[in-house]
Design a protein around this motif. Structure first.
Motif, PDB file in Angstrom:
ATOM      1  N   ILE A 103       0.841  -1.201   0.000  1.00  0.00           N
ATOM      2  CA  ILE A 103       0.000   0.000   0.000  1.00  0.00           C
ATOM      3  C   ILE A 103       0.877   1.252   0.000  1.00  0.00           C
ATOM      4  CG2 ILE A 103      -1.640   1.355   1.364  1.00  0.00           C
ATOM      5  CD1 ILE A 103      -2.909  -1.297   2.263  1.00  0.00           C
ATOM      6  N   VAL A 104       1.860   1.278   0.881  1.00  0.00           N
ATOM      7  CA  VAL A 104       2.762   2.434   0.966  1.00  0.00           C
ATOM      8  C   VAL A 104       3.507   2.620  -0.360  1.00  0.00           C
ATOM      9  CG1 VAL A 104       4.830   3.339   2.098  1.00  0.00           C
ATOM     10  CG2 VAL A 104       3.023   2.276   3.465  1.00  0.00           C
ATOM     11  N   LYS A 105       4.009   1.528  -0.922  1.00  0.00           N
ATOM     12  CA  LYS A 105       4.736   1.586  -2.196  1.00  0.00           C
ATOM     13  C   LYS A 105       3.855   2.120  -3.312  1.00  0.00           C
ATOM     14  CE  LYS A 105       7.252  -1.392  -5.466  1.00  0.00           C
ATOM     15  NZ  LYS A 105       7.670  -2.791  -5.759  1.00  0.00           N
ATOM     16  N   PHE A 106       2.607   1.676  -3.345  1.00  0.00           N
ATOM     17  CA  PHE A 106       1.700   2.091  -4.416  1.00  0.00           C
ATOM     18  C   PHE A 106       1.422   3.587  -4.371  1.00  0.00           C
ATOM     19  CE2 PHE A 106      -2.771   2.642  -5.951  1.00  0.00           C
ATOM     20  CZ  PHE A 106      -2.471   2.531  -7.306  1.00  0.00           C
ATOM     21  N   TYR A 107       1.085   4.106  -3.183  1.00  0.00           N
ATOM     22  CA  TYR A 107       0.704   5.521  -3.107  1.00  0.00           C
ATOM     23  C   TYR A 107       1.912   6.455  -3.203  1.00  0.00           C
ATOM     24  CZ  TYR A 107      -4.066   4.194  -2.630  1.00  0.00           C
ATOM     25  OH  TYR A 107      -5.312   3.666  -2.907  1.00  0.00           O
ATOM     26  N   LYS A 108       3.058   6.004  -2.759  1.00  0.00           N
ATOM     27  CA  LYS A 108       4.272   6.784  -3.002  1.00  0.00           C
ATOM     28  C   LYS A 108       4.572   6.838  -4.497  1.00  0.00           C
ATOM     29  CE  LYS A 108       6.883   6.263   1.330  1.00  0.00           C
ATOM     30  NZ  LYS A 108       8.133   5.716   1.932  1.00  0.00           N
ATOM     31  N   GLY A 109       4.446   5.686  -5.151  1.00  0.00           N
ATOM     32  CA  GLY A 109       4.719   5.609  -6.588  1.00  0.00           C
ATOM     33  C   GLY A 109       3.737   6.415  -7.417  1.00  0.00           C
ATOM     34  N   LEU A 110       2.476   6.367  -7.026  1.00  0.00           N
ATOM     35  CA  LEU A 110       1.437   7.094  -7.761  1.00  0.00           C
ATOM     36  C   LEU A 110       1.661   8.602  -7.673  1.00  0.00           C
ATOM     37  CD1 LEU A 110      -1.077   6.263  -9.389  1.00  0.00           C
ATOM     38  CD2 LEU A 110      -2.422   6.532  -7.307  1.00  0.00           C
TER      39      LEU A 110
ATOM     40  N   ALA B 205       4.660  10.019  -7.033  1.00  0.00           N
ATOM     41  CA  ALA B 205       5.953  10.344  -7.657  1.00  0.00           C
ATOM     42  C   ALA B 205       5.854  10.415  -9.175  1.00  0.00           C
ATOM     43  CB  ALA B 205       6.997   9.313  -7.242  1.00  0.00           C
ATOM     44  N   ASN B 206       5.017   9.558  -9.735  1.00  0.00           N
ATOM     45  CA  ASN B 206       4.905   9.505 -11.198  1.00  0.00           C
ATOM     46  C   ASN B 206       3.444   9.303 -11.604  1.00  0.00           C
ATOM     47  OD1 ASN B 206       5.658   9.381 -13.903  1.00  0.00           O
ATOM     48  ND2 ASN B 206       6.109   7.183 -13.815  1.00  0.00           N
ATOM     49  N   PRO B 207       2.606  10.324 -11.428  1.00  0.00           N
ATOM     50  CA  PRO B 207       1.180  10.174 -11.735  1.00  0.00           C
ATOM     51  C   PRO B 207       0.934  10.022 -13.233  1.00  0.00           C
ATOM     52  CG  PRO B 207       1.689  12.464 -11.250  1.00  0.00           C
ATOM     53  CD  PRO B 207       2.933  11.681 -10.959  1.00  0.00           C
ATOM     54  N   PRO B 208      -0.081   9.243 -13.620  1.00  0.00           N
ATOM     55  CA  PRO B 208      -0.366   9.068 -15.052  1.00  0.00           C
ATOM     56  C   PRO B 208      -0.842  10.360 -15.705  1.00  0.00           C
ATOM     57  CG  PRO B 208      -2.126   8.142 -13.711  1.00  0.00           C
ATOM     58  CD  PRO B 208      -1.038   8.526 -12.762  1.00  0.00           C
ATOM     59  N   LYS B 209      -0.456  10.544 -16.954  1.00  0.00           N
ATOM     60  CA  LYS B 209      -0.911  11.716 -17.722  1.00  0.00           C
ATOM     61  C   LYS B 209      -2.212  11.416 -18.463  1.00  0.00           C
ATOM     62  CE  LYS B 209       3.579  13.979 -18.362  1.00  0.00           C
ATOM     63  NZ  LYS B 209       4.261  13.224 -17.316  1.00  0.00           N
ATOM     64  N   GLU B 210      -2.482  10.122 -18.633  1.00  0.00           N
ATOM     65  CA  GLU B 210      -3.767   9.701 -19.206  1.00  0.00           C
ATOM     66  C   GLU B 210      -4.152   8.345 -18.648  1.00  0.00           C
ATOM     67  OE1 GLU B 210      -2.995   7.430 -23.372  1.00  0.00           O
ATOM     68  OE2 GLU B 210      -3.040   9.612 -23.527  1.00  0.00           O
TER      69      GLU B 210
ATOM     70  N   LYS C  74       2.168  -1.975 -12.660  1.00  0.00           N
ATOM     71  CA  LYS C  74       3.479  -1.428 -13.006  1.00  0.00           C
ATOM     72  C   LYS C  74       4.192  -0.900 -11.762  1.00  0.00           C
ATOM     73  CE  LYS C  74       5.731   1.716 -16.282  1.00  0.00           C
ATOM     74  NZ  LYS C  74       5.514   2.734 -17.343  1.00  0.00           N
ATOM     75  N   ILE C  75       3.448  -0.228 -10.894  1.00  0.00           N
ATOM     76  CA  ILE C  75       4.053   0.337  -9.676  1.00  0.00           C
ATOM     77  C   ILE C  75       4.442  -0.773  -8.705  1.00  0.00           C
ATOM     78  CG2 ILE C  75       3.622   1.750  -7.630  1.00  0.00           C
ATOM     79  CD1 ILE C  75       1.809   3.516  -9.379  1.00  0.00           C
TER      80      ILE C  75
END
Length: 574
Positions: free
Chosen positions: A451-458, A460-465, A558-559
């Motif tokens: 959970i922590v990894k996912f929200y940190k990753g999201l 840090a690199n949010p999708p553009k689409e 991917k994250i």
């Protein structure tokens, strides 16, 4: 009890479960604690419940001697050890010089919320894990307004519980003899039901109802008020009696927002020719429902809270308009994650609304508490099957929701109309919304790390689409400082990220980690304007929702570097 459990885990070499039981202290949320029952600091047991009770005592102490004199209402539902935990809570309160008002049996959480205000108590405690799995229990804390505490008081409570060093206790019988425990029941019940009765909107009672209390507290609030109001209610026999083992569970789930949990009541409803099937959750604050969706057929279909709530609000406002009671000062409230359709309805009737709240009914209760005239509050909801009307409860109430749904279905039945037809009329007027909830489980220490990894990753690199749709903007409700990787704590207040996928902001994807369970969630909303062919628009929007779902999971995979999928909550009648 706990020693044998630990020895058994060692014998089985179940190191993951053993690690999860001891690697951290159970998460203390703003409303208390909840989680798996068992041994260890990361479990619900006599120690962790005692810590929560002692922390509450110290919280009350800081408000002075008058606060202590007001006392605390204590209630429970049917889960394992609930009676034992309720007794312990009273013992801890008594040892700290605080009186408790203990219900004489199981009661619903909303009645506890009502009782706090009715008895003018300083606080209330419900021993419950609400809609969590049957493996869980918990300690849910309400403040003097009958609602859960919000910042900054929530942080103070959490800090006090974390730092408990000694749990004071007085034997229960000694506490009773000293007047520090008072047993309550009938008087509060009657006052609560009187208030429920005053919420009636129509006289018709034509709907036939199949009902399940799911072995727990719904038998003390939703069932008796439906019967008292004169509805034709038949209870599912195998789920009628209180049972801490919850034999009606789906796997370990006892949350009726999952259609699998509702399914036995649905099938029973079809057998007896019911117009709707209702099932409350263990502490009676929610209900899930299936409705008749075809004329000349007994088939019942599950419909989500977003659709039910939209129909309810339209029903309430339509009646009020006929009576000339609609005015700008009327207020409807919802959390942001729930459907925008309800806000479209509110706008069209010209009433006021608050529709941008964080997930959690405590935020809704706070809005009502601070209204200049709370009588203008007409309706609130959240997508996890929670509804409320009236200003006498600052929480959701399965009884209020059940009666409102039953009256709406009776009113529609008298017009030879189904809820699906009613919703189609609403869609023709406001456009078609498809709201879907996804719940992804993450177990143990590894799950929490995911959970922590996912929200940190999201972040840090949010999708553009997403699904080929441009991300027009991102709404991150978490404090900026807490978004920094070194400061991030999953599930902190405001930990919600929304990706806006259309210019009108009606297409969106919100995600958040749960603050009360080891899971994270997605709230998907797709939308299409209706200009003639509703069936065509429904298909196009539903297809778009499926594409967003696929894209959402691709981003997640991917994250995380692995595949995790969750339960999907959506209406089946479409």
């Amino acid at each position: 009890l706990y020693r044998s459990e630990i020895e058994n885990l060692i014998k089985k070499e179940d190191w993951k479960k053993l690690e999860d039981s001891f690697y951290t202290h159970i998460r203390i949320g703003t409303g208390g604690i909840r989680g798996n029952i068992g041994a260890g600091p990361n479990r619900i047991n006599l120690r962790t419940i005692g810590e929560a009770a002692q922390g509450l005592c110290q919280f009350i102490e800081d408000f002075g001697p008058e606060a202590k004199k007001k006392g605390v209402v204590v209630s429970r539902e049917v889960r394992k050890h609930s009676e034992e935990f309720a007794t312990l809570t009273c013992e801890v309160l008594a040892a700290n010089g605080i009186k408790s008002f203990l219900f004489d049996g199981i009661r619903s959480t909303p009645e506890l919320s009502f009782a706090v205000r009715y008895l003018k108590a300083i606080a209330g405690v419900q021993l419950t894990a609400s809609h969590n799995p049957r493996t869980d229990n918990g300690f849910k804390f309400f403040w003097t307004d009958g609602g859960q505490v919000v910042p900054p008081l929530d942080l103070k409570f959490m800090d006090l519980v974390i730092n408990v060093k000694e749990i004071k206790r007085m034997e229960f019988e000694d506490a009773k003899a000293k007047g520090l425990v008072e047993i309550i029941g009938k008087e509060v019940d009657e006052a609560y039901f009187k208030k429920l009765h005053e919420l009636s909107l129509v006289k018709t009672r034509s709907a036939k109802i199949a009902f399940s209390p799911l072995h727990s507290a719904g038998s003390t609030n939703a069932l008796p008020i439906l019967k008292a109001e004169g509805f034709d209610v038949t209870v599912l026999p195998e789920q009628a009696e209180p049972d801490e083992n919850f034999p009606g569970a789906y796997r370990d789930y006892i949350n009726p927002e999952f259609e699998q949990v509702l399914e036995p009541t649905t099938k029973f409803g079809e057998k007896i020719g019911a117009d709707l099937a209702l099932c409350t959750d263990p502490d009676g604050c929610r209900f899930g429902a299936a409705f008749r969706v075809r004329k000349n057929s007994n088939e019942l279909q599950y419909i989500t809270a977003n659709e039910i709530a939209s129909a309810m609000l339209y029903f309430i406002l339509s009646l009020m308009k006929e009576q000339g009671k609609v005015k700008k000062d009327l207020l409807y409230i919802k959390i942001f994650a729930s459907t925008t359709l309800a806000t479209d309805i509110a706008k069209s009737f010209g009433i006021s609304f608050v529709d941008d709240l964080l997930v959690g009914y405590k935020w809704i209760g706070q809005v009502v508490e601070h209204m200049e005239n709370s009588k203008n509050f007409i309706f609130s909801f959240e997508d996890t099957c929670g509804y409320c009307r009236g200003d006498f409860i600052h929480d959701k109430d399965g009884a209020i929701g059940a009666v409102t749904a039953a009256e709406m279905i009776s009113w529609l039945k008298d017009q030879n109309k189904l809820i699906t037809e009613y919703l189609d009329e609403i869609y023709q007027r406001y456009g078609y919304y498809r709201n879907v909830l996804y719940q992804v489980e993450a177990y143990g220490k590894e799950g929490f790390e995911d959970i922590v990894k996912f929200y940190k990753g999201l972040r840090a690199n949010p999708p553009k689409e997403i699904a080929g749709l441009k991300v027009y903007r991102i709404i991150d409700r978490l404090d900026e400082n807490l978004r920094k990787p070194e400061n991030y704590i999953a599930g902190a207040t405001g930990d919600e990220i929304t990706f806006i996928l259309s210019e009108d902001e009606r297409i969106r994807l919100l995600t958040r980690p749960s603050g009360t369970q080891p899971q994270f969630k997605y709230y998907l909303q797709a939308f299409g304007k209706v200009d003639g062919n509703l069936g065509k628009v429904k298909k196009e929007v539903d297809d778009l929702a499926e594409k967003i779902e696929s894209s959402m999971y691709e981003i997640q995979d991917k994250i995380l570097g692995k595949k995790m999928r969750g339960l999907k909550i959506r209406s089946r009648w479409l």
